[in-house]
Motif scaffolding. Structure first.
Motif, PDB file in Angstrom:
ATOM      1  N   PRO A  54       0.807  -1.229   0.000  1.00  0.00           N
ATOM      2  CA  PRO A  54       0.000   0.000   0.000  1.00  0.00           C
ATOM      3  C   PRO A  54       0.840   1.279   0.000  1.00  0.00           C
ATOM      4  CG  PRO A  54      -0.719  -1.500   1.731  1.00  0.00           C
ATOM      5  CD  PRO A  54       0.501  -2.103   1.134  1.00  0.00           C
ATOM      6  N   TRP A  55       1.791   1.391   0.925  1.00  0.00           N
ATOM      7  CA  TRP A  55       2.482   2.675   1.044  1.00  0.00           C
ATOM      8  C   TRP A  55       3.336   3.015  -0.158  1.00  0.00           C
ATOM      9  CZ3 TRP A  55       1.494   6.928   3.383  1.00  0.00           C
ATOM     10  CH2 TRP A  55       0.640   6.888   4.492  1.00  0.00           C
ATOM     11  N   PRO A  56       4.194   2.068  -0.630  1.00  0.00           N
ATOM     12  CA  PRO A  56       4.963   2.418  -1.829  1.00  0.00           C
ATOM     13  C   PRO A  56       4.065   2.809  -3.005  1.00  0.00           C
ATOM     14  CG  PRO A  56       5.887   0.501  -0.810  1.00  0.00           C
ATOM     15  CD  PRO A  56       4.629   0.795  -0.063  1.00  0.00           C
ATOM     16  N   SER A  57       2.934   2.132  -3.164  1.00  0.00           N
ATOM     17  CA  SER A  57       2.044   2.492  -4.273  1.00  0.00           C
ATOM     18  C   SER A  57       1.561   3.923  -4.128  1.00  0.00           C
ATOM     19  CB  SER A  57       0.834   1.564  -4.314  1.00  0.00           C
ATOM     20  OG  SER A  57       1.240   0.238  -4.256  1.00  0.00           O
ATOM     21  N   ARG A  58       1.134   4.264  -2.897  1.00  0.00           N
ATOM     22  CA  ARG A  58       0.673   5.625  -2.651  1.00  0.00           C
ATOM     23  C   ARG A  58       1.779   6.630  -2.913  1.00  0.00           C
ATOM     24  NH1 ARG A  58      -1.572   4.281   2.878  1.00  0.00           N
ATOM     25  NH2 ARG A  58      -3.463   3.214   2.249  1.00  0.00           N
ATOM     26  N   ILE A  59       2.986   6.293  -2.432  1.00  0.00           N
ATOM     27  CA  ILE A  59       4.092   7.246  -2.587  1.00  0.00           C
ATOM     28  C   ILE A  59       4.400   7.437  -4.070  1.00  0.00           C
ATOM     29  CG2 ILE A  59       6.559   7.594  -2.163  1.00  0.00           C
ATOM     30  CD1 ILE A  59       6.091   6.242   0.566  1.00  0.00           C
ATOM     31  N   ILE A  60       4.349   6.337  -4.847  1.00  0.00           N
ATOM     32  CA  ILE A  60       4.632   6.485  -6.280  1.00  0.00           C
ATOM     33  C   ILE A  60       3.580   7.385  -6.924  1.00  0.00           C
ATOM     34  CG2 ILE A  60       4.772   5.280  -8.486  1.00  0.00           C
ATOM     35  CD1 ILE A  60       5.939   2.919  -7.012  1.00  0.00           C
ATOM     36  N   ILE A  61       2.308   7.200  -6.559  1.00  0.00           N
ATOM     37  CA  ILE A  61       1.267   8.049  -7.153  1.00  0.00           C
ATOM     38  C   ILE A  61       1.486   9.509  -6.760  1.00  0.00           C
ATOM     39  CG2 ILE A  61      -1.205   8.583  -7.095  1.00  0.00           C
ATOM     40  CD1 ILE A  61      -1.743   5.642  -7.148  1.00  0.00           C
ATOM     41  N   ALA A  62       1.824   9.736  -5.492  1.00  0.00           N
ATOM     42  CA  ALA A  62       2.114  11.108  -5.061  1.00  0.00           C
ATOM     43  C   ALA A  62       3.312  11.650  -5.841  1.00  0.00           C
ATOM     44  CB  ALA A  62       2.394  11.147  -3.567  1.00  0.00           C
ATOM     45  N   PHE A  63       4.304  10.777  -6.071  1.00  0.00           N
ATOM     46  CA  PHE A  63       5.478  11.226  -6.815  1.00  0.00           C
ATOM     47  C   PHE A  63       5.108  11.595  -8.249  1.00  0.00           C
ATOM     48  CE2 PHE A  63       8.891  10.126  -9.801  1.00  0.00           C
ATOM     49  CZ  PHE A  63       9.801  11.104  -9.446  1.00  0.00           C
ATOM     50  N   ILE A  64       4.224  10.809  -8.865  1.00  0.00           N
ATOM     51  CA  ILE A  64       3.815  11.138 -10.238  1.00  0.00           C
ATOM     52  C   ILE A  64       3.142  12.505 -10.258  1.00  0.00           C
ATOM     53  CG2 ILE A  64       2.427  10.422 -12.211  1.00  0.00           C
ATOM     54  CD1 ILE A  64       2.617   7.577 -11.225  1.00  0.00           C
ATOM     55  N   GLN A  65       2.280  12.743  -9.263  1.00  0.00           N
ATOM     56  CA  GLN A  65       1.616  14.050  -9.189  1.00  0.00           C
ATOM     57  C   GLN A  65       2.641  15.152  -9.019  1.00  0.00           C
ATOM     58  OE1 GLN A  65      -1.497  14.714  -9.529  1.00  0.00           O
ATOM     59  NE2 GLN A  65      -2.683  12.913  -9.049  1.00  0.00           N
ATOM     60  N   PHE A  66       3.611  14.913  -8.140  1.00  0.00           N
ATOM     61  CA  PHE A  66       4.678  15.892  -7.925  1.00  0.00           C
ATOM     62  C   PHE A  66       5.409  16.148  -9.233  1.00  0.00           C
ATOM     63  CE2 PHE A  66       9.219  16.518  -7.365  1.00  0.00           C
ATOM     64  CZ  PHE A  66       9.253  17.638  -6.568  1.00  0.00           C
ATOM     65  N   TRP A  67       5.754  15.081  -9.898  1.00  0.00           N
ATOM     66  CA  TRP A  67       6.499  15.160 -11.149  1.00  0.00           C
ATOM     67  C   TRP A  67       5.731  15.994 -12.174  1.00  0.00           C
ATOM     68  CZ3 TRP A  67       5.945  12.892 -16.179  1.00  0.00           C
ATOM     69  CH2 TRP A  67       7.118  12.805 -16.916  1.00  0.00           C
ATOM     70  N   MET A  68       4.412  15.817 -12.193  1.00  0.00           N
ATOM     71  CA  MET A  68       3.624  16.533 -13.191  1.00  0.00           C
ATOM     72  C   MET A  68       3.402  18.000 -12.841  1.00  0.00           C
ATOM     73  SD  MET A  68       0.650  14.073 -14.619  1.00  0.00           S
ATOM     74  CE  MET A  68       0.228  15.153 -15.976  1.00  0.00           C
ATOM     75  N   TRP A  69       3.315  18.338 -11.539  1.00  0.00           N
ATOM     76  CA  TRP A  69       2.861  19.674 -11.163  1.00  0.00           C
ATOM     77  C   TRP A  69       3.940  20.583 -10.621  1.00  0.00           C
ATOM     78  CZ3 TRP A  69      -1.538  21.660 -12.784  1.00  0.00           C
ATOM     79  CH2 TRP A  69      -2.485  20.757 -13.277  1.00  0.00           C
ATOM     80  N   PHE A  70       5.146  20.033 -10.401  1.00  0.00           N
ATOM     81  CA  PHE A  70       6.209  20.873  -9.853  1.00  0.00           C
ATOM     82  C   PHE A  70       6.479  22.096 -10.741  1.00  0.00           C
ATOM     83  CE2 PHE A  70      10.711  21.845 -10.508  1.00  0.00           C
ATOM     84  CZ  PHE A  70      10.957  22.506  -9.333  1.00  0.00           C
ATOM     85  N   GLY A  71       6.613  21.852 -12.050  1.00  0.00           N
ATOM     86  CA  GLY A  71       6.956  22.943 -12.961  1.00  0.00           C
ATOM     87  C   GLY A  71       5.909  24.039 -12.954  1.00  0.00           C
ATOM     88  N   ASN A  72       4.647  23.625 -12.919  1.00  0.00           N
ATOM     89  CA  ASN A  72       3.565  24.599 -12.904  1.00  0.00           C
ATOM     90  C   ASN A  72       3.665  25.501 -11.670  1.00  0.00           C
ATOM     91  OD1 ASN A  72       0.920  25.744 -12.475  1.00  0.00           O
ATOM     92  ND2 ASN A  72       0.228  24.391 -14.098  1.00  0.00           N
ATOM     93  N   SER A  73       3.824  24.888 -10.494  1.00  0.00           N
ATOM     94  CA  SER A  73       3.916  25.687  -9.261  1.00  0.00           C
ATOM     95  C   SER A  73       5.122  26.599  -9.304  1.00  0.00           C
ATOM     96  CB  SER A  73       4.054  24.787  -8.044  1.00  0.00           C
ATOM     97  OG  SER A  73       3.005  23.904  -7.989  1.00  0.00           O
ATOM     98  N   MET A  74       6.241  26.035  -9.801  1.00  0.00           N
ATOM     99  CA  MET A  74       7.463  26.826  -9.803  1.00  0.00           C
ATOM    100  C   MET A  74       7.314  28.060 -10.687  1.00  0.00           C
ATOM    101  SD  MET A  74      10.760  26.499 -11.617  1.00  0.00           S
ATOM    102  CE  MET A  74      11.250  28.085 -11.892  1.00  0.00           C
ATOM    103  N   ILE A  75       6.713  27.886 -11.857  1.00  0.00           N
ATOM    104  CA  ILE A  75       6.557  29.023 -12.766  1.00  0.00           C
ATOM    105  C   ILE A  75       5.576  30.042 -12.196  1.00  0.00           C
ATOM    106  CG2 ILE A  75       5.741  29.711 -15.047  1.00  0.00           C
ATOM    107  CD1 ILE A  75       6.940  27.090 -16.069  1.00  0.00           C
ATOM    108  N   THR A  76       4.486  29.542 -11.597  1.00  0.00           N
ATOM    109  CA  THR A  76       3.524  30.466 -10.989  1.00  0.00           C
ATOM    110  C   THR A  76       4.190  31.289  -9.893  1.00  0.00           C
ATOM    111  OG1 THR A  76       1.970  28.655 -11.279  1.00  0.00           O
ATOM    112  CG2 THR A  76       1.170  30.566 -10.120  1.00  0.00           C
ATOM    113  N   LEU A  77       4.962  30.615  -9.045  1.00  0.00           N
ATOM    114  CA  LEU A  77       5.612  31.339  -7.945  1.00  0.00           C
ATOM    115  C   LEU A  77       6.662  32.309  -8.469  1.00  0.00           C
ATOM    116  CD1 LEU A  77       6.025  28.658  -5.140  1.00  0.00           C
ATOM    117  CD2 LEU A  77       4.313  30.426  -5.363  1.00  0.00           C
TER     118      LEU A  77
END
Lengths: 348, 306
Positions: A187-210
């Protein structure tokens, strides 16, 4: 019969919304001579928007809410009102609460590091002392994952973390992970991987907005601070951070609303969770739960609708609370800035 | 090393700072620190860039390798089985081409509708004054906050009742009513709208629709372009809508291919599977390569949040 009543509710809702001015306009000609004012084109121009919204959004919403009060399941033709039974039933379902908890956990594991990294990188990219080259290229690379199709990204990471052929799985074993580990059964590694995918996808957006937020701050504020001898660290902590707080909170609101509804990645990654009994549904978010309830198995439209009403209420409360916080913050911030400026004698 | 910073510094700093630097005659210790910090910053940036690109590169490499190679271990160097994998994809009858054109059709139509009607709606808030306008505007703002999940089940039922199940209409028409796009254009109008131009057109005898279509719309070009890219991309990436509403394989949209890839039929041929996933990403990579500057500017002004 039920349908008919909903219809009238929907159309009433619309006329209440869109045509309020028009009723006033219809009454006018009886008293005065009617003249078509050019401003009435404004009303004409918003009609398509509200008509389509009423049909394809408002009516479905009311329909969903109505369904949540019925016993409409599967191919049941004989529909009756049952009141709030679905809501109370859902509230006793551990699986529903688990899905809510999963959503929140995945969101937090993604959002906190995402904002932290975004802030650090935005500070590096906008820093005056350490000016760097190739900013545009870096920004381009960081934003790239955000534009990719979420479903493709989910399948991509699925193959990359799969045992034993996935490249990232092999990378992890090189870094010391046991080769017996199958991440998708836990369970936990799966959750962490999904969170990581979200991070991977949205980091650039947040960084540019900030970064945009930081660049939008009046440069004379920084100059004044520099002339007063403030260090880079002081400037970041005491000027940049307070001034971009509204943008951070705005990102928080938008990301929270998005995070509560996340569907594509968890659904396609493990379709809700590791298939083992003890870890089942460990990555099932509320949206996945709703979808599964409505369109797989018993097709329990009533339960799915009730769950979506819960989700709606939660979203409304969250955005209301967050906006309340920002608003009071903005007022405080404004007062603080006014005081500062008054002290300094009108810089900025 | 310290010499290096001396040369670098004047380029990288603003004039007032250069004067300050010259006055202070920066001590060596500080200059060394400056170089060190710059290096650390570059290392961080490069590491993050690797995190962003490595998964894509691994996927591309896998797409060029045979299944046996993939099972043997990870590699960062492409192999030469790209054509073989491609041929096996064609053998499997993956509906890539039809799905591509279906997605093009849906995303272009819905974006065109969304652009026209959103600008029209936003225009009505800046060009005209009527009773209840402010109330209607705040209603649009509230609509922006409502999560789409609430209407999901009802939308599905409505589409089935209207006989639009397994057609593209329910994926295209609702684009007319996008509160987010209206908000975006209203903001653009607030900054750029000139009432004089519209009034001049009115005096010249142009009808209101004509004025909007021929005078106002062209002035919106930059905002339209920004919003068009985001509209097309978000419609292209939409998965839940088609998943609910499309059932026949020949009508599948591009993101739905990913779901086919995970089924057993393909999952034994890892090379072909990687290639298929890569192909679903490829059109967006190409679009991004062409418009990345534009897109990033759009994100910076807040057009990317939808």
């Amino acid at each position: 019969m039920m349908r008919h009543s909903e219809n009238s509710v929907a159309s009433e809702g619309v006329s209440g919304v869109g045509q309020l001015p028009e009723t006033a306009e219809e009454q006018q000609p009886k008293k005065k001579k009617f003249r078509w004012k050019v401003d009435y084109y404004g009303i004409l121009f918003i009609v398509p928007f509200f008509v389509v919204y009423a049909i394809f959004s408002l009516y479905p919403m009311i329909y969903s809410i109505a369904l949540s009060l019925t016993d409409y399941e599967g191919f049941n033709r004989d529909i009756g009102l049952v009141g709030f039974v679905n809501f109370t039933w859902l509230a006793t379902q551990p699986r529903f609460w688990q899905s809510l908890l999963n959503t929140v956990m995945i969101f937090c594991m993604n959002f906190v590091p995402q904002m932290l990294f975004a802030l650090i990188f935005a500070a590096m990219f906008t820093g005056k002392t350490y000016k760097m080259r190739g900013k545009g290229a870096f920004k381009g690379i960081y934003y790239l994952p955000n534009i990719l199709t979420a479903t493709s990204v989910a399948v991509m990471f699925y193959t990359l973390f799969a045992r034993p052929s996935g490249g990232l799985w092999q990378l992890l074993t090189h870094m010391g992970m046991s080769t017996d580990v199958n991440l998708y059964l836990m369970p936990w590694p799966s959750r962490i991987i999904i969170a990581f995918i979200q991070f991977w996808m949205w980091f650039g957006n947040s960084m540019i907005t900030l970064s945009a937020g930081i660049l939008g701050i009046n440069p004379s504020v920084f100059e004044a601070a520099q002339l007063d001898g403030a260090s880079q660290k002081d400037i970041f902590v005491h000027i940049t951070l307070p001034l971009i707080k509204p943008i951070v909170v705005y990102s928080l609101v938008v990301s929270t609303l998005g995070g509560l509804q996340v569907f594509d990645i968890p659904y396609l990654f493990l379709s809700g969770g590791p298939a083992l009994t003890d870890g089942r549904n460990a990555t099932e978010t509320v949206a996945v739960y709703i979808y599964k309830m409505a369109f797989t198995g018993d097709m329990r439209y009533n339960i799915a609708s009730a769950a979506s009403v819960y989700l709606f209420v939660i979203c409304m409360i969250v955005s209301f609370v967050l906006f309340r916080i920002t608003h009071s913050d903005e007022l405080k911030e404004q007062k603080r800035m006014e005081r500062r400026i008054a002290k300094r004698g009108g810089v900025a | 090393m310290s010499n290096d910073t001396n040369v670098m510094a004047p380029e990288a700093l603003t004039e007032s700072q250069i004067h300050k630097l010259a006055k202070k005659q920066v001590p060596l210790k500080k200059r060394v620190k400056h170089t060190a910090v710059t290096t650390v910053i570059y290392i961080c940036c490069v590491l993050m860039a690797i995190v962003c690109l490595l998964p894509l590169w691994l996927l591309f490499v896998d797409a060029t390798r045979a299944t046996t190679q993939i099972n043997q271990g990870m590699s960062l160097v492409p192999s030469r089985y790209l054509i073989t994998n491609f041929n096996s994809l064609i053998e499997y009858d993956m509906p890539l081409v039809s799905a591509f054109f279906n997605s093009v059709l849906i995303s272009f139509c819905s974006t065109a509708l969304s652009l026209y009607f959103s600008t029209l709606t936003a225009y009505s808030f800046v060009a005209y004054r009527y009773k209840g306008q402010k109330v209607i505007w705040s209603i649009i703002l509230i609509l922006m906050m409502i999560p789409g999940q609430l209407s999901m089940i009802g939308f599905y039922k409505l589409v089935v009742d209207l006989g639009m199940y397994d057609t593209y209409w329910p994926l295209i028409i609702p684009a007319i009513a996008g509160p987010g796009a209206v908000f975006f254009f209203k903001q653009y109008f607030d900054a750029n709208f000139s009432k004089e131009m519209v009034e001049a057109a009115r005096i010249d005898g142009s009808s209101e629709f004509r004025t909007f279509n021929l005078v106002v719309l062209p002035t919106l070009a930059p905002a339209l372009a920004t919003n068009a890219i985001f509209g097309i991309v978000s419609s292209w990436n939409n998965y839940m809508g088609p998943l609910m509403l499309i059932s026949s394989t020949e009508k599948y949209t591009f993101p739905m291919i990913s779901q086919l890839i995970k089924t057993d039929r393909y999952s034994t041929d890892l090379g072909a599977m990687a290639l298929a996933v890569f192909l679903t990403i490829l059109p967006l990579l190409i679009v991004y390569a062409c418009f990345s500057r534009f897109i990033i500017r759009g994100v910076a002004i807040g057009g990317g949040k939808e």
